[in-house]
Design a protein around this motif. Structure first.
Motif, PDB file in Angstrom:
ATOM      1  N   LEU A 176       2.564   4.522  -4.662  1.00 61.10           N
ATOM      2  CA  LEU A 176       2.124   3.137  -4.585  1.00 61.10           C
ATOM      3  C   LEU A 176       1.180   2.594  -3.698  1.00 61.10           C
ATOM      4  N   LEU A 177       1.349   3.047  -2.346  1.00 61.71           N
ATOM      5  CA  LEU A 177       0.472   2.858  -1.444  1.00 61.71           C
ATOM      6  C   LEU A 177      -0.894   3.380  -1.733  1.00 61.71           C
ATOM      7  N   ILE A 178      -1.091   4.605  -2.439  1.00 58.78           N
ATOM      8  CA  ILE A 178      -2.318   5.136  -3.033  1.00 58.78           C
ATOM      9  C   ILE A 178      -2.761   4.053  -4.300  1.00 58.78           C
ATOM     10  N   TRP A 179      -1.992   3.904  -5.053  1.00 59.01           N
ATOM     11  CA  TRP A 179      -2.370   2.928  -6.308  1.00 59.01           C
ATOM     12  C   TRP A 179      -2.970   1.757  -6.107  1.00 59.01           C
ATOM     13  N   HIS A 180      -2.435   1.142  -4.924  1.00 57.62           N
ATOM     14  CA  HIS A 180      -2.706  -0.218  -4.465  1.00 57.62           C
ATOM     15  C   HIS A 180      -4.234  -0.406  -4.190  1.00 57.62           C
ATOM     16  N   PRO A 181      -4.838   0.495  -3.250  1.00 54.99           N
ATOM     17  CA  PRO A 181      -6.313   0.262  -2.682  1.00 54.99           C
ATOM     18  C   PRO A 181      -7.351   0.774  -3.891  1.00 54.99           C
ATOM     19  N   MET A 182      -6.741   1.862  -4.747  1.00 55.24           N
ATOM     20  CA  MET A 182      -7.488   2.068  -5.920  1.00 55.24           C
ATOM     21  C   MET A 182      -7.761   1.186  -6.799  1.00 55.24           C
ATOM     22  N   GLN A 183      -6.668   0.344  -7.186  1.00 53.46           N
ATOM     23  CA  GLN A 183      -6.841  -0.622  -8.220  1.00 53.46           C
ATOM     24  C   GLN A 183      -7.588  -1.601  -7.644  1.00 53.46           C
ATOM     25  N   LEU A 184      -7.776  -2.001  -6.423  1.00 52.19           N
ATOM     26  CA  LEU A 184      -8.769  -3.016  -5.791  1.00 52.19           C
ATOM     27  C   LEU A 184     -10.279  -2.505  -5.880  1.00 52.19           C
ATOM     28  N   VAL A 185     -10.409  -1.245  -5.650  1.00 52.83           N
ATOM     29  CA  VAL A 185     -11.892  -0.670  -5.622  1.00 52.83           C
ATOM     30  C   VAL A 185     -12.346  -0.776  -7.132  1.00 52.83           C
ATOM     31  N   ILE A 186     -11.500  -0.027  -7.976  1.00 48.23           N
ATOM     32  CA  ILE A 186     -12.032  -0.185  -9.405  1.00 48.23           C
ATOM     33  C   ILE A 186     -12.072  -1.511 -10.026  1.00 48.23           C
ATOM     34  N   GLY A 187     -11.126  -2.318  -9.428  1.00 47.65           N
ATOM     35  CA  GLY A 187     -11.317  -3.901 -10.036  1.00 47.65           C
ATOM     36  C   GLY A 187     -12.475  -4.418  -9.372  1.00 47.65           C
ATOM     37  N   SER A 188     -12.856  -4.357  -8.291  1.00 45.74           N
ATOM     38  CA  SER A 188     -14.235  -5.044  -7.594  1.00 45.74           C
ATOM     39  C   SER A 188     -15.206  -4.458  -8.461  1.00 45.74           C
ATOM     40  N   PHE A 189     -15.035  -3.144  -8.764  1.00 44.48           N
ATOM     41  CA  PHE A 189     -16.326  -2.510  -9.522  1.00 44.48           C
ATOM     42  C   PHE A 189     -16.540  -3.073 -10.825  1.00 44.48           C
TER      43      PHE A 189
END
Length: 429
Positions: free
Chosen positions: A352-365
């Motif tokens: 979950l702690l890995i998924w969380h920043p990934m979704q932020l990076v992909i969402g910002s892109f």
């Protein structure tokens, strides 16, 4: 003659002294300029550092918490009394705040878009968790992933969507904000009950999990605080005003409570030696698999909504985020409440702690590209939203105001020429 020599000598000495003074002043000014430049560089570096820290504060604190937990596990495992401070006080604090901030009045919008809302909830809870469960079982079977991290990936996939991230990204990409508010609030309210059932349904009930005790503790730590927060929100305007006035500080307190829970969770994991069989290679594998899964489910959600909601661009943008994003603010305390006595609780939390920043990076892109998509679709479908009407009306009002001001400025000149001539009629020769 001697007097003239003395005068010339004094003049030369005076010139030398003036040169020395000038040189000293120039040196002092250069040193001052150099100091000011260094201070300016220091301020710029500090400002840049603060900007980066504020943007990635949660991620930075999580990394520091895990490193500190690894350095000396007994502090968070024993001395800070995590069974009281983390699993009770911090969890209850987080869910009371969640109840205070949950906008259940938006549930009435569910009747306007039942089909879409049902699709988002079923995709987020059902499809994502089922897909991740199937893939992780294959990975465990072929020996590509250790079972504890695979179970953590399933737990992550069974959680509700992230509230703030979905709302912010939907607004940034010009998506449907009303749909985002309803789906995020509804998912987190239902997820308190549904997520534990999905997790136990996928992973089963083992010797470490007493299902009756789990739901009893979840009721005390999660459900009751959530209800209490809602009751306070509806009955006390003073508390609501306080929340609005101290929104920034409350958000920080919630982040620090989450970080504290993560810290104690990993202290317990390291103290029990649960990571001894999990090498660094497995961690990188989880990062790769989580990234691949997030990209896959996002792509599937996008093309499915393209088929089901072809002429609803703003709904499709909201669904792109809402179908796949998972909450860390509810997920971390929920995992901690369910598996507090399990030595693998840190490994269950890590995906979950890995998924969380990934979704932020992909969402910002994706956000600026999705915003352009919405604008193109609006033009294609000739859609005019309320916001567009307001903007158009504002521009019309401004143009009308400018025209009136121009007429007002022109009137004195016209009156000064002749009060008989009609400006709208041609003058006959």
């Amino acid at each position: 003659m001697n007097v003239q020599q003395d005068d010339s000598f004094e003049k030369r000495e005076a010139v030398k002294e003036e040169g020395v003074v000038t040189s000293c002043e120039e040196t002092a000014s250069m040193e001052t300029a150099s100091l000011e430049e260094e201070e300016s560089k220091t301020r710029r570096c500090w400002t840049r550092f603060l900007a980066i820290y504020n943007e990635y504060e949660f991620l930075i604190l999580i990394v520091l918490a895990i490193l500190l937990a690894k350095a000396y596990p007994p502090l968070g495992d024993e001395y800070l009394a995590p069974h009281i401070t983390a699993t009770w006080i911090a969890v209850i604090f987080i869910f009371v705040l969640a109840g205070l901030g949950l906008r259940t009045e938006e549930f009435k919008s569910a009747f306007k878009q039942v089909y879409f809302n049902a699709f988002v909830q079923l995709f987020n809870f059902g499809f994502v968790s089922a897909l991740v469960f199937g893939i992780t079982r294959i990975l465990v079977e072929i020996g590509a992933l250790v079972p504890s991290l695979a179970d953590g990936m399933v737990i992550c996939a069974s959680l509700p969507m992230a509230i703030n991230m979905v709302l912010i990204l939907t607004k940034t990409a010009d998506g449907d904000e009303a749909a985002a508010i309803f789906n995020a609030a509804f998912a987190n309210l239902v997820g308190v009950f549904l997520s534990p059932m999905l997790i136990l349904g996928y992973l089963g009930v083992n010797s470490d999990v007493d299902i009756v005790n789990v739901f009893y503790k979840l009721f005390l730590r999660v459900v009751l605080p959530l209800i209490a927060g809602q009751v306070i929100q509806k009955s006390s305007t003073t508390v609501v005003q306080f929340m609005k006035a101290h929104k920034y500080g409350i958000k920080k307190a919630q982040i620090y409570a989450l970080v504290f829970i993560v810290y104690t969770v990993f202290c317990t994991t390291f103290a029990d030696g649960a990571t001894d069989d999990v090498g660094v290679g497995n961690i990188f594998l989880v990062i790769f698999f989580q990234f691949a899964l997030l990209c896959i489910v996002t792509t599937i959600a996008w093309f499915t909504m393209r088929f089901l909601f072809r002429d609803e661009p703003r709904l499709r943008v909201m669904g792109t985020f809402g179908c796949t994003y998972k909450t860390v603010s509810v997920g971390v305390p929920l995992i901690n409440a369910m598996y507090e006595n399990n030595p693998n609780v840190g490994l269950y939390t890590l995906p979950l702690l890995i998924w969380h920043p990934m979704q932020l990076v992909i969402g910002s892109f994706l956000a600026p590209r999705l915003k352009q998509f919405v604008q193109r679709e609006k033009e294609r479908l000739s859609i005019v939203d309320d916001d567009d009407e307001v903007k158009s009306k504002s521009r019309g009002d401004m143009e009308a105001t400018n025209e009136m001001s121009m007429i007002d400025e022109a009137q004195p000149e016209q009156e000064g020429c002749s009060g008989v001539i009609d400006v709208e009629q041609p003058v006959e020769q």
